[in-house]
Write an enzyme that holds these catalytic residues in place. Structure first.
Site, PDB file in Angstrom:
ATOM      1  CB  SER A 123      31.458  55.476  42.378  1.00 50.54           C
ATOM      2  OG  SER A 123      31.657  53.540  42.100  1.00 50.54           O
ATOM      3  CE  LYS A 173      43.081  29.350  41.922  1.00 52.49           C
ATOM      4  NZ  LYS A 173      41.797  29.460  43.013  1.00 52.49           N
TER       5      LYS A 173
END
Length: 273
Positions: A133, A185
């Site tokens: 990765s 949010k």
């Protein structure tokens, strides 16, 4: 318990002594000068060996008594010094990392790429146990990639983990009240199930970051369409598989990485390492 009891008391006494006492430092940090060690050879130009070990992070590593600089600021500090050293003819970056955050990996990728562009110095990445990765991401600017015969690499992709504790909270009879200024949010909150729209947004974000990774791979490496389809699965590969897919250039040991650096930069066999 008695073994540790004296330590806070001793530290308190040292603090009360003020400026008259020397500053005791148990670990180094980014304010300390770096010291150069010669591993082998005596001729110049020389080969600089840097190590990228552990999780790729921007912030400091938390220690028992003192923080240490994280992997990113540590390597960047060394690159800043290397820019001023005209005797450096090549850099070997030893990578033993499972990856880290997207941003930290991208910052280190950018810094290594910028160092090469500023100096013209050849860069060789040397994979040890694993370079997965983000560990592979930071190797992309390298002119050559050498993988240890038992290295694990690949995992070219991005994962977003989202823990959920709603079931446990229901069993405990615990709830959370949320006041928010916008509908999304609290997206990703572990205290409630995600909506279909939130899952779509997070999946889109993850895929876009993954596509950036794949795009940089295609920019720096020559990958066939068939190999790219396999790499896009974001799976890991052993060194032999990585070589056949074009993720690495050579299988070998640290000495082979050093030899590759000498050849790329046209350095003598006894170049100082």
């Amino acid at each position: 318990m008695k073994t540790w009891f004296w330590l806070p008391a001793a530290l308190a006494v040292l603090m009360m002594l003020g400026c008259a006492s020397p500053k005791i430092r148990l670990f180094t940090d980014s304010s300390d000068p770096y010291e150069e060690y010669t591993l082998e050879g005596s001729a110049t130009p020389k080969i600089l060996v840097l190590q990228a070990n552990g999780t790729i992070a921007e912030g400091p590593e938390r220690g028992l008594l003192r923080d240490r600089p994280g992997l990113v600021p540590d390597i960047v500090s060394q690159l800043r010094l290397a820019e001023k050293d005209d005797a450096i003819g090549a850099v070997v970056l030893k990578i033993d990392s499972p990856g880290g955050s997207v941003t930290a990996s991208d910052v280190l990728y950018h810094e290594l790429k910028a160092y090469k562009e500023k100096t013209g110095v050849k860069l060789v990445a040397d994979f040890l146990r694993h370079a997965d990765s983000g560990g592979y991401y930071i190797a992309l600017p390298a002119d050559r990639i050498v993988a240890h015969p038992t290295s694990i690499t690949g995992s070219v992709g991005v994962v977003f983990l989202q823990p959920k504790v709603t079931g446990l909270m229901e069993k405990l009879g615990v709830g959370v009240d949320v006041s928010k200024s916008g509908a999304q949010k609290d997206m990703g909150s572990p205290f409630r199930p995600s909506t279909d729209e939130e899952r779509r947004l997070l999946q889109d974000l993850t895929e876009r970051l993954g596509e950036r990774f794949v795009g940089l791979l295609q920019k720096h490496r020559t990958i066939s369409p068939e190999a790219l389809a396999e790499i896009r699965t974001a799976r890991i590969f052993l060194a032999e598989e990585a070589l056949s897919l074009g993720l690495v250039d050579r299988i070998g040991y640290v000495d082979d990485a050093l030899q590759t650096a000498r050849q790329l930069a046209g350095l003598p066999e006894d170049a100082r390492v």
